[in-house]
Motif scaffolding. Structure first.
Motif, PDB file in Angstrom:
ATOM      1  N   GLY A 152       0.815  -1.215   0.000  1.00  0.00           N
ATOM      2  CA  GLY A 152       0.000   0.000   0.000  1.00  0.00           C
ATOM      3  C   GLY A 152       0.841   1.254   0.000  1.00  0.00           C
ATOM      4  O   GLY A 152       2.075   1.219  -0.002  1.00  0.00           O
ATOM      5  N   LYS A 153       0.141   2.364   0.018  1.00  0.00           N
ATOM      6  CA  LYS A 153       0.759   3.685  -0.072  1.00  0.00           C
ATOM      7  C   LYS A 153       0.668   4.350   1.300  1.00  0.00           C
ATOM      8  O   LYS A 153      -0.423   4.460   1.881  1.00  0.00           O
ATOM      9  N   ILE A 154       1.804   4.793   1.807  1.00  0.00           N
ATOM     10  CA  ILE A 154       1.892   5.310   3.174  1.00  0.00           C
ATOM     11  C   ILE A 154       2.476   6.714   3.178  1.00  0.00           C
ATOM     12  O   ILE A 154       3.456   6.993   2.487  1.00  0.00           O
ATOM     13  N   LEU A 155       1.866   7.573   3.979  1.00  0.00           N
ATOM     14  CA  LEU A 155       2.361   8.940   4.166  1.00  0.00           C
ATOM     15  C   LEU A 155       2.724   9.146   5.629  1.00  0.00           C
ATOM     16  O   LEU A 155       1.933   8.855   6.517  1.00  0.00           O
ATOM     17  N   ASP A 156       3.926   9.655   5.870  1.00  0.00           N
ATOM     18  CA  ASP A 156       4.355  10.042   7.210  1.00  0.00           C
ATOM     19  C   ASP A 156       4.335  11.565   7.280  1.00  0.00           C
ATOM     20  O   ASP A 156       5.128  12.237   6.622  1.00  0.00           O
ATOM     21  N   VAL A 157       3.405  12.100   8.062  1.00  0.00           N
ATOM     22  CA  VAL A 157       3.259  13.548   8.237  1.00  0.00           C
ATOM     23  C   VAL A 157       4.087  13.981   9.444  1.00  0.00           C
ATOM     24  O   VAL A 157       3.895  13.470  10.541  1.00  0.00           O
ATOM     25  N   GLY A 158       4.980  14.926   9.225  1.00  0.00           N
ATOM     26  CA  GLY A 158       5.929  15.269  10.277  1.00  0.00           C
ATOM     27  C   GLY A 158       6.969  14.173  10.385  1.00  0.00           C
ATOM     28  O   GLY A 158       7.296  13.697  11.471  1.00  0.00           O
ATOM     29  N   CYS A 159       7.498  13.772   9.232  1.00  0.00           N
ATOM     30  CA  CYS A 159       8.352  12.576   9.134  1.00  0.00           C
ATOM     31  C   CYS A 159       9.715  12.743   9.772  1.00  0.00           C
ATOM     32  O   CYS A 159      10.434  11.766   9.968  1.00  0.00           O
ATOM     33  N   GLY A 160      10.103  13.985  10.087  1.00  0.00           N
ATOM     34  CA  GLY A 160      11.414  14.189  10.677  1.00  0.00           C
ATOM     35  C   GLY A 160      12.523  13.691   9.769  1.00  0.00           C
ATOM     36  O   GLY A 160      12.500  13.903   8.556  1.00  0.00           O
ATOM     37  N   ASN A 161      13.468  12.952  10.340  1.00  0.00           N
ATOM     38  CA  ASN A 161      14.627  12.503   9.568  1.00  0.00           C
ATOM     39  C   ASN A 161      14.417  11.145   8.898  1.00  0.00           C
ATOM     40  O   ASN A 161      15.374  10.520   8.455  1.00  0.00           O
ATOM     41  N   GLY A 162      13.163  10.680   8.836  1.00  0.00           N
ATOM     42  CA  GLY A 162      12.852   9.449   8.111  1.00  0.00           C
ATOM     43  C   GLY A 162      13.143   8.167   8.865  1.00  0.00           C
ATOM     44  O   GLY A 162      13.107   7.080   8.282  1.00  0.00           O
ATOM     45  N   ASN A 163      13.411   8.254  10.158  1.00  0.00           N
ATOM     46  CA  ASN A 163      13.777   7.071  10.938  1.00  0.00           C
ATOM     47  C   ASN A 163      12.781   5.925  10.784  1.00  0.00           C
ATOM     48  O   ASN A 163      13.168   4.769  10.639  1.00  0.00           O
ATOM     49  N   LEU A 164      11.491   6.237  10.838  1.00  0.00           N
ATOM     50  CA  LEU A 164      10.477   5.186  10.803  1.00  0.00           C
ATOM     51  C   LEU A 164      10.547   4.395   9.505  1.00  0.00           C
ATOM     52  O   LEU A 164      10.454   3.160   9.509  1.00  0.00           O
ATOM     53  N   PHE A 165      10.741   5.076   8.404  1.00  0.00           N
ATOM     54  CA  PHE A 165      10.784   4.397   7.105  1.00  0.00           C
ATOM     55  C   PHE A 165      12.019   3.508   6.963  1.00  0.00           C
ATOM     56  O   PHE A 165      11.990   2.513   6.234  1.00  0.00           O
ATOM     57  N   THR A 166      13.100   3.851   7.639  1.00  0.00           N
ATOM     58  CA  THR A 166      14.296   3.006   7.551  1.00  0.00           C
ATOM     59  C   THR A 166      14.044   1.642   8.179  1.00  0.00           C
ATOM     60  O   THR A 166      14.777   0.683   7.894  1.00  0.00           O
ATOM     61  N   LEU A 167      13.020   1.522   9.021  1.00  0.00           N
ATOM     62  CA  LEU A 167      12.718   0.271   9.714  1.00  0.00           C
ATOM     63  C   LEU A 167      11.736  -0.613   8.960  1.00  0.00           C
ATOM     64  O   LEU A 167      11.471  -1.740   9.366  1.00  0.00           O
ATOM     65  N   LEU A 168      11.194  -0.115   7.863  1.00  0.00           N
ATOM     66  CA  LEU A 168      10.259  -0.892   7.051  1.00  0.00           C
ATOM     67  C   LEU A 168      11.018  -1.649   5.963  1.00  0.00           C
ATOM     68  O   LEU A 168      12.055  -1.191   5.483  1.00  0.00           O
ATOM     69  N   PRO A 169      10.508  -2.817   5.548  1.00  0.00           N
ATOM     70  CA  PRO A 169      11.196  -3.592   4.506  1.00  0.00           C
ATOM     71  C   PRO A 169      11.211  -2.859   3.174  1.00  0.00           C
ATOM     72  O   PRO A 169      10.265  -2.161   2.820  1.00  0.00           O
ATOM     73  N   ASP A 170      12.278  -3.025   2.438  1.00  0.00           N
ATOM     74  CA  ASP A 170      12.416  -2.390   1.127  1.00  0.00           C
ATOM     75  C   ASP A 170      11.404  -2.948   0.142  1.00  0.00           C
ATOM     76  O   ASP A 170      11.157  -4.160   0.092  1.00  0.00           O
ATOM     77  N   GLY A 171      10.783  -2.047  -0.631  1.00  0.00           N
ATOM     78  CA  GLY A 171       9.938  -2.461  -1.749  1.00  0.00           C
ATOM     79  C   GLY A 171       8.547  -2.921  -1.419  1.00  0.00           C
ATOM     80  O   GLY A 171       7.737  -3.171  -2.317  1.00  0.00           O
ATOM     81  N   LYS A 172       8.214  -3.030  -0.136  1.00  0.00           N
ATOM     82  CA  LYS A 172       6.890  -3.558   0.227  1.00  0.00           C
ATOM     83  C   LYS A 172       5.807  -2.492   0.126  1.00  0.00           C
ATOM     84  O   LYS A 172       4.676  -2.774  -0.243  1.00  0.00           O
ATOM     85  N   TYR A 173       6.162  -1.262   0.460  1.00  0.00           N
ATOM     86  CA  TYR A 173       5.203  -0.161   0.476  1.00  0.00           C
ATOM     87  C   TYR A 173       5.705   0.992  -0.391  1.00  0.00           C
ATOM     88  O   TYR A 173       6.899   1.141  -0.615  1.00  0.00           O
ATOM     89  N   GLU A 174       4.765   1.824  -0.829  1.00  0.00           N
ATOM     90  CA  GLU A 174       5.098   3.067  -1.522  1.00  0.00           C
ATOM     91  C   GLU A 174       5.101   4.165  -0.468  1.00  0.00           C
ATOM     92  O   GLU A 174       4.052   4.478   0.108  1.00  0.00           O
TER      93      GLU A 174
END
Length: 201
Positions: free
Chosen positions: A44-66
């Motif tokens: 699925g497609k995910i938006l992080d509002v107030g994402c800061g330095n992107g820490n949360l996205f670094t913890l998600l698996p590559d290629g699974k989400y947009e």
């Protein structure tokens, strides 16, 4: 200087060293419960509002989400782009005017930033607008006990970090309903943190 201006100034200043700051250490325990909710979705497609330095996205698996992230701190967005490389797309943007079409995202995350918003209803309306029908909103934010919350909310007006208001479960539930979101559940995720979950029907 209002809370929004203080917030921008504070996070532009601390972006490069965020992980070692008190803010970075405070938010770290909030990642796991949010990740657990995200991973219920297979894609699925995910938006992080107030994402800061992107820490949360670094913890998600590559290629699974947009993955998309927005923050109104330019320096935080620079850090996020550096940390996530091509894994996600990042934009400098204000939560009150998200640069996306209606019904765009399956999940929206707002972690440790909602208490900075000086117009919470406007922020929620924007997040509701870009969330798909049936989409999930995950708001992680500080937890302050009800007995001391009124006094703390007076004192934080003097915060140099741009803190604006801390919310209780009932207050957040009412905000969700007022802005077209259906509360799903609320849980205390740590001594000083909570997760508020809503769905767009």
């Amino acid at each position: 200087m209002n809370a929004k201006e203080k917030t921008m100034q504070h996070f532009n200043k601390t972006a490069a060293s965020y992980n070692s700051t008190s803010d970075g250490k405070f938010v770290e325990p909030m990642y796991e419960p949010i990740l657990n909710e995200i991973q219920k979705l297979q894609s699925g497609k995910i938006l992080d509002v107030g994402c800061g330095n992107g820490n949360l996205f670094t913890l998600l698996p590559d290629g699974k989400y947009e993955l998309y992230g927005v923050d109104f701190s330019e320096n935080m967005i620079l850090e996020a782009k550096h940390n996530c490389k091509t894994k996600a797309s990042f934009l400098v943007a204000d939560v009150e005017a998200l640069p996306f079409k209606d019904n765009s995202f399956d999940i929206i995350i707002c972690n440790a930033s909602f208490h900075h918003y000086i117009h919470p209803n406007k922020a929620l309306r924007e997040m509701q607008r870009v969330l798909k029908d049936g989409g999930i909103l995950l708001i992680g934010d500080p937890y302050v006990p009800s007995l001391v919350r009124p006094m703390i909310n007076i004192l934080i007006k003097f915060s140099e970090k741009g803190d604006h208001h801390f919310y209780g479960f009932k207050e957040m539930k009412n905000l969700f309903i007022k802005n077209g979101l259906s509360p799903v559940y609320f849980e205390k995720t740590g001594e000083h943190t909570a997760l508020h979950i809503a769905e767009k029907l």
